[in-house]
Design a protein around this motif. Structure first.
Motif, PDB file in Angstrom:
ATOM      1  N   TYR A 197      39.354  32.251  -4.358  1.00 30.06           N
ATOM      2  CA  TYR A 197      40.279  33.405  -4.465  1.00 30.06           C
ATOM      3  C   TYR A 197      39.730  34.509  -4.683  1.00 30.06           C
ATOM      4  N   ARG A 387      29.388  24.425   8.407  1.00 30.49           N
ATOM      5  CA  ARG A 387      29.983  23.413   7.608  1.00 30.49           C
ATOM      6  C   ARG A 387      29.575  22.225   7.992  1.00 30.49           C
TER       7      ARG A 387
ATOM      8  N   ASP B  19      38.843  19.432   8.207  1.00 31.76           N
ATOM      9  CA  ASP B  19      38.296  18.594   9.170  1.00 31.76           C
ATOM     10  C   ASP B  19      38.840  17.095   8.874  1.00 31.76           C
ATOM     11  N   CYS B  65      39.803  22.730   1.852  1.00 26.09           N
ATOM     12  CA  CYS B  65      38.828  23.981   1.986  1.00 26.09           C
ATOM     13  C   CYS B  65      38.242  23.767   3.679  1.00 26.09           C
ATOM     14  N   GLY B  66      37.867  24.899   4.023  1.00 22.57           N
ATOM     15  CA  GLY B  66      37.269  25.060   5.519  1.00 22.57           C
ATOM     16  C   GLY B  66      38.268  25.975   6.299  1.00 22.57           C
ATOM     17  N   SER B  67      38.570  25.422   7.383  1.00 25.15           N
ATOM     18  CA  SER B  67      39.272  26.115   8.566  1.00 25.15           C
ATOM     19  C   SER B  67      40.648  27.023   8.141  1.00 25.15           C
ATOM     20  N   SER B  68      40.845  27.930   8.872  1.00 22.60           N
ATOM     21  CA  SER B  68      42.283  28.538   8.591  1.00 22.60           C
ATOM     22  C   SER B  68      43.357  28.063   9.368  1.00 22.60           C
ATOM     23  N   GLU B  70      46.363  26.076  10.502  1.00 23.47           N
ATOM     24  CA  GLU B  70      47.603  25.890   9.839  1.00 23.47           C
ATOM     25  C   GLU B  70      48.260  24.409  10.048  1.00 23.47           C
ATOM     26  N   GLN B  71      47.506  24.002  11.336  1.00 20.46           N
ATOM     27  CA  GLN B  71      47.957  22.630  11.440  1.00 20.46           C
ATOM     28  C   GLN B  71      47.652  21.715  10.414  1.00 20.46           C
ATOM     29  N   ALA B  90      41.892  25.365  -1.657  1.00 21.95           N
ATOM     30  CA  ALA B  90      41.200  26.542  -1.162  1.00 21.95           C
ATOM     31  C   ALA B  90      42.348  27.454  -0.572  1.00 21.95           C
ATOM     32  N   ARG B  91      41.945  28.894  -0.584  1.00 21.63           N
ATOM     33  CA  ARG B  91      43.140  29.862  -0.615  1.00 21.63           C
ATOM     34  C   ARG B  91      43.703  29.972   0.799  1.00 21.63           C
ATOM     35  N   ILE B  92      43.091  29.603   2.048  1.00 13.86           N
ATOM     36  CA  ILE B  92      43.827  29.768   3.212  1.00 13.86           C
ATOM     37  C   ILE B  92      44.693  28.647   3.230  1.00 13.86           C
ATOM     38  N   TYR B  94      46.309  27.102   1.017  1.00 17.89           N
ATOM     39  CA  TYR B  94      47.170  27.209  -0.038  1.00 17.89           C
ATOM     40  C   TYR B  94      48.235  28.202   0.491  1.00 17.89           C
ATOM     41  N   ARG B  95      47.675  29.227   0.963  1.00 16.77           N
ATOM     42  CA  ARG B  95      48.617  30.417   1.577  1.00 16.77           C
ATOM     43  C   ARG B  95      49.438  29.879   2.896  1.00 16.77           C
ATOM     44  N   ASN B  96      48.816  29.155   3.640  1.00 21.27           N
ATOM     45  CA  ASN B  96      49.350  28.440   4.809  1.00 21.27           C
ATOM     46  C   ASN B  96      50.454  27.534   4.488  1.00 21.27           C
TER      47      ASN B  96
END
Lengths: 428, 170
Positions: A197, A387, B19, B65-68, B70-71, B90-92, B94-96
């Protein structure tokens, strides 16, 4: 007057506020939005859903949207081809002219190269490595399809102003030690969720004197420690790079001297060895000598982390006139067409081909395990990527080691993880 | 959004990455059934065939954690998962998850596979009904809670433009 760091200043400006403080939720103007062949279709689908329910039917500003096909180029499955067709049609319908379809390169390389990235901008991308553009003094972060569809519709998005961490890097590494080793070492210490964050600001003489390629490598991996964004104050080389690629104006932000950071870290990289992130976490980092001799089946040179001209040149010099080990597949994918062409003209691509490498077109290549070389159960890759998650590059029972271009090239020759013997100049 | 969520636990550890949740090779499809048929394949191959509507994931640190992509939350939601409790996200991701209306709850909870857990989103109380233990979640900030309560970001936005609170840039 509240003292602010670079990220806070950029976000305040984008929100039309005089000042912002960590934890505050703001609505920010977006200067540039990027989607690629994997994330455009889900974004488009949500955009159409919004439109069908009374929202805008046209994107807010087609000139501020860039679409890049890089994850599956050329399309390797019918599904990938359909994703690209849907994206192409949407771009045509909406008047989005900045669409790069034919292996122009990886989005995070194409955007800076084509002059879309400038200091001080707010850039959002439907890709987690959008944080790469922090190397240019921009606020840049990744987001998912729904957030991006809302940006397409409104040109705005919400952010929680992040707490900041400052990471100072000093010292001149020697030998085959590069920006990749610096960031792997940092992540090894901070941890994969150590910056979650948060905004991470990289400072110090190592960063200030680093070339654009190395700065991009470091900011690219900020997300691998959980960060919202990585950011650096633009140095002379960065400003020269930007000015050579765009005539548009921009504003350079600096952090106030006494701005507040939740944490301060210092790394002296003078005596750093090449680093390797071992399976299956990016913070599982060891000096290369600890893992030398580990068997590999594949070596990959490329990606938005380390597929630039500088990276290819380092690898070609390590290889020289030697040949790739007979049991190894050495896959090379330049990060962009511009890089590919320059490497071709300078004989670097020829070095790879003569050595027995598989040289692929620009794109993400095998990094995401969907295209151009996937790993069988039990197989091992050493890659210049970002990664090493379990199954990232293929079967869940395959594994990935992350390293710099020199170590990957030497390992491709030796058939086991190896550090190059030759002395190099100043790596960073 | 339900006030109280109750369901059967699937237990995961730290750093469950995108992943593991949905590998990159399965993403080029518009079919949610197809996505859900591979969900968590990298972490627990039996998950996709055994997960039931109403199940809850309990995990450790840095979930998603990792990719953005949304799937990742979309596949979990479509497979039947109604909430994810983790020490951190992980923030993305969480937001998704919030954006698609899937409650993601920050709390350190002891629970094993098959335990029955209840979550009171308004009071912030989590109960492991099998073990008889209680926990508190980190409260949502008001903005995220309002998105969740509207069923996701798109609904939240459409509601806002309908009421004329915010300008319509279209």
């Amino acid at each position: 007057m509240v003292k602010m760091n670079m990220t806070e200043k950029i976000l305040a400006e984008a929100a039309g506020l005089r000042e912002v403080t960590p934890g505050e939720i703001i609505e920010a103007r977006v200067d540039l939005a990027m989607t690629h062949d994997g994330t455009s279709p889900p974004t488009i689908r949500t955009f159409r859903d919004i439109a069908s329910r009374g929202g805008p039917a046209r994107v807010w500003d087609p000139e501020r949207i860039v679409m890049v096909f890089d994850h599956n180029v050329p399309a390797n499955t019918i599904g990938a081809a359909e994703f690209q067709r849907v994206t192409r049609e949407f771009a045509r319908e909406q008047g989005i002219v900045n669409i790069f379809q034919n292996a122009a390169g990886i989005c995070h390389q194409v955007l800076p190269e084509r002059g879309f990235v400038r200091p001080g901008m707010v850039i959002v991308g439907a890709d987690s490595h959008t944080c790469t553009y922090g190397a240019f003094g921009a606020f840049a972060t990744g987001m998912g399809a729904t957030d991006m569809a809302m940006v397409f519709a409104t040109g705005k998005t919400w952010f929680m102003v992040p707490e900041a961490m400052r990471i100072e890097v000093t010292g001149e590494p020697e030998g085959h030690v590069y920006a990749k080793d610096v960031i792997l070492h940092i992540i090894g210490e901070i941890g994969v969720d150590g910056a979650t964050y948060r905004s991470v600001e990289f400072t110090g003489d190592t960063i200030e004197s680093m070339d654009v390629s190395g700065r991009m490598t470091i900011c690219n991996m900020a997300v691998e420690m959980g960060a919202k964004n990585g950011i650096m104050e633009p140095n002379r080389q960065t400003l020269d790079y930007v000015r050579a690629r765009t005539g548009r104006e921009f504003r350079v932000y600096s952090s106030d001297e006494d701005s507040q950071y939740l944490e301060d870290h210092h790394f002296d990289v003078s005596d750093l060895e090449p680093q390797v992130a071992c399976p299956d976490d990016v913070d599982n980092v060891y000096p290369v000598h600890r893992v030398e001799g580990t068997h590999i089946d594949e070596a990959f040179l490329g990606s938005c982390t380390n597929g630039r001209y500088e990276d290819l040149k380092i690898a070609a010099e390590v290889i020289g006139d030697r040949r790739v080990h007979e049991d190894v597949r050495f896959i090379v994918s330049p990060a962009s067409r511009e890089i590919y062409l320059k490497a071709l003209e300078d004989g670097i691509i020829e070095t790879f081909i003569r050595a027995g490498a598989i040289v692929c077109n620009p794109g993400c290549g095998p990094c995401l395990g969907a295209h151009m070389g996937v790993l069988a159960p039990g197989e091992v890759s050493i890659a210049t990527t970002n990664r090493n998650f379990r199954g990232r590059m293929g079967d869940p029972a395959s594994s990935v080691y992350l390293a710099n271009p020199a170590v990957v090239a030497e390992s491709a020759i030796e058939g086991v993880i190896s550090a190059p013997q030759q002395e190099a100049g100043n790596g960073c | 959004m339900e006030g109280i969520i109750r369901g059967r636990v699937w237990r995961f550890g730290d750093n469950v990455d995108t992943d593991m949740i949905i590998p990159g090779r399965y993403l080029r499809t518009f079919s949610l059934d197809e996505l859900a048929s591979h969900v968590m394949e990298g972490a627990r191959p039996e998950f996709a065939s055994q997960v039931r509507k109403g199940d809850i994931i309990v995990a450790g640190r840095n979930f998603g954690c990792g990719s953005s992509r949304e799937q990742a939350p979309v596949a979990l939601k479509h497979a039947g998962v109604v909430a994810i409790i983790a020490e951190s996200f992980a923030r993305i991701f969480y937001r998704n998850a919030i954006n698609i209306g899937l409650p993601v709850i920050m709390a350190k909870v002891d629970a094993d596979d098959g335990d029955e857990v209840s979550i009171d989103l308004r009071s912030g109380q989590i109960r492991n009904l099998t073990a008889g233990s209680e926990y508190r979640m980190k409260p949502f900030n008001d903005y995220m809670l309002s998105i969740l309560e509207d069923g996701g970001l798109v609904n939240h936005y459409l509601k806002t433009i309908d009421t004329g609170i915010s300008g319509d840039e279209g």
